[in-house]
Design a protein around this motif. Sequence first.
Motif, PDB file in Angstrom:
ATOM      1  N   UNK A 274       0.920  -1.211   0.021  1.00 51.85           N
ATOM      2  CA  UNK A 274      -0.105  -0.127  -0.020  1.00 51.85           C
ATOM      3  C   UNK A 274       0.841   1.237  -0.072  1.00 51.85           C
ATOM      4  N   UNK A 275       1.955   1.303   0.364  1.00 51.13           N
ATOM      5  CA  UNK A 275       3.033   2.164   0.255  1.00 51.13           C
ATOM      6  C   UNK A 275       3.309   2.738  -1.156  1.00 51.13           C
ATOM      7  N   UNK A 276       2.976   3.872  -1.447  1.00 61.38           N
ATOM      8  CA  UNK A 276       3.331   4.434  -2.781  1.00 61.38           C
ATOM      9  C   UNK A 276       4.496   4.873  -3.071  1.00 61.38           C
ATOM     10  N   UNK A 277       5.143   4.520  -4.287  1.00 54.49           N
ATOM     11  CA  UNK A 277       6.425   4.943  -4.665  1.00 54.49           C
ATOM     12  C   UNK A 277       6.615   5.390  -5.950  1.00 54.49           C
ATOM     13  N   UNK A 278       7.392   6.340  -6.169  1.00 52.17           N
ATOM     14  CA  UNK A 278       7.643   6.849  -7.482  1.00 52.17           C
ATOM     15  C   UNK A 278       9.264   7.025  -7.634  1.00 52.17           C
ATOM     16  N   UNK A 279       9.589   6.196  -8.727  1.00 50.65           N
ATOM     17  CA  UNK A 279      11.004   6.370  -9.452  1.00 50.65           C
ATOM     18  C   UNK A 279      11.370   7.542  -9.643  1.00 50.65           C
ATOM     19  N   UNK A 280      12.737   7.868  -9.629  1.00 50.21           N
ATOM     20  CA  UNK A 280      13.360   9.102  -9.915  1.00 50.21           C
ATOM     21  C   UNK A 280      14.374   8.868 -10.917  1.00 50.21           C
ATOM     22  N   UNK A 281      14.685   9.675 -11.926  1.00 48.38           N
ATOM     23  CA  UNK A 281      15.585   9.598 -13.032  1.00 48.38           C
ATOM     24  C   UNK A 281      16.400  10.799 -12.882  1.00 48.38           C
ATOM     25  N   UNK A 282      17.513  10.450 -12.631  1.00 48.43           N
ATOM     26  CA  UNK A 282      18.584  11.445 -12.660  1.00 48.43           C
ATOM     27  C   UNK A 282      19.569  11.486 -13.685  1.00 48.43           C
ATOM     28  N   UNK A 283      19.454  12.259 -14.545  1.00 50.67           N
ATOM     29  CA  UNK A 283      20.492  12.386 -15.585  1.00 50.67           C
ATOM     30  C   UNK A 283      21.608  12.993 -15.468  1.00 50.67           C
ATOM     31  N   UNK A 284      22.776  12.268 -15.569  1.00 55.61           N
ATOM     32  CA  UNK A 284      24.106  12.736 -15.294  1.00 55.61           C
ATOM     33  C   UNK A 284      24.828  13.372 -16.659  1.00 55.61           C
ATOM     34  N   UNK A 285      25.190  14.416 -16.521  1.00 54.95           N
ATOM     35  CA  UNK A 285      26.024  15.081 -17.759  1.00 54.95           C
ATOM     36  C   UNK A 285      27.385  15.544 -17.334  1.00 54.95           C
TER      37      UNK A 285
END
Length: 322
Positions: A274-285
């Motif tokens: 039930x714990x909602x999660x969101x993935x994080x996309x970190x683009x490295x330049x």
Amino acid sequence: MARVAVIGAGAMGLAAAYHALKARHAVELFEADKVPGGMAAHFDFDGLSIERFYHFVCKADRPTFELMDELGIGGAMKWRPTSMGYFIDGEHHPWGDPISLLRFPRLGLVSKLRYGAQMFASTKRSDWSSLEHVSAKDWIIGGAGAKAYDVLWRRLFELKFFEYADDISAAWIWTRVKRIGTSRRSLLQEELGYIDGGSETLVRALVKAIDARGGTIRLGAPVSEIASRDGVVTGIRAGGELLPFDAVIATVPTPYVSRLVPSFAPETKAKYDAIRNIGVLCVLLKLTHPVTRHFWLNINDPRIDIPGLVEFSNLRPLSDTV
């Protein structure tokens, strides 16, 4: 003395294993990756040694300082003046101090005063419990007003949290405001910290300390199950082998927990699911020139679908060697 398994060799798993060993338990740590460190692990980025995800330290992070002192790397903690900015509708605005707030052209004086008062009060607040079930949106609007929320926060929340933007807990944003707001050299100057050599310095020190205390780190060893009987943990399954343990500390992301505990009661697994999660996309330049003078630039521009830009080299000086 208990036989303890720790799942996950990120910073949390390494620290948990270290503290369990200090308490005189027998500890084995299992990591699916080939290297320890999790998101704090370094990699070779075209000749540059850098962590997988940016990390910074604030002056409120006292447990980190105490751990580093214990590990003999307290001197690796470095502090540097940093700054923040906003990029809104093609215009750059300095941010993060009273003068920048007063000069900010997109809010009226009343909104500025309300916002400044709310943020200042947040740095003095010590109890988060009453904010746990209040949305960050309602909290900001209640304190600083709808205009301040719309200009400064709405788009950041929408790009970071998507359909959950209106449901993020005020306790989360208060913790962030307090942590950054109390990490200052003066009223006008923010000051953040970094570990000399990057997070790899801390990871290596923890691995060394775990080894010195008799702990075992198994890399390339994913755990497929936490075994239990009658609600009591009996061990783990790794590499097809069932290994007995008296206790298990799991530091894996919460969406994976219920899969690891097939023998747990359905209602227990349902709580994790039930714990909602969101993935994080970190683009490295890797760039040849700086973009701004800031460590952190919030972006509220309808043409740019990212909420911010972190220029890590404006915090930690980067070497071109690994």
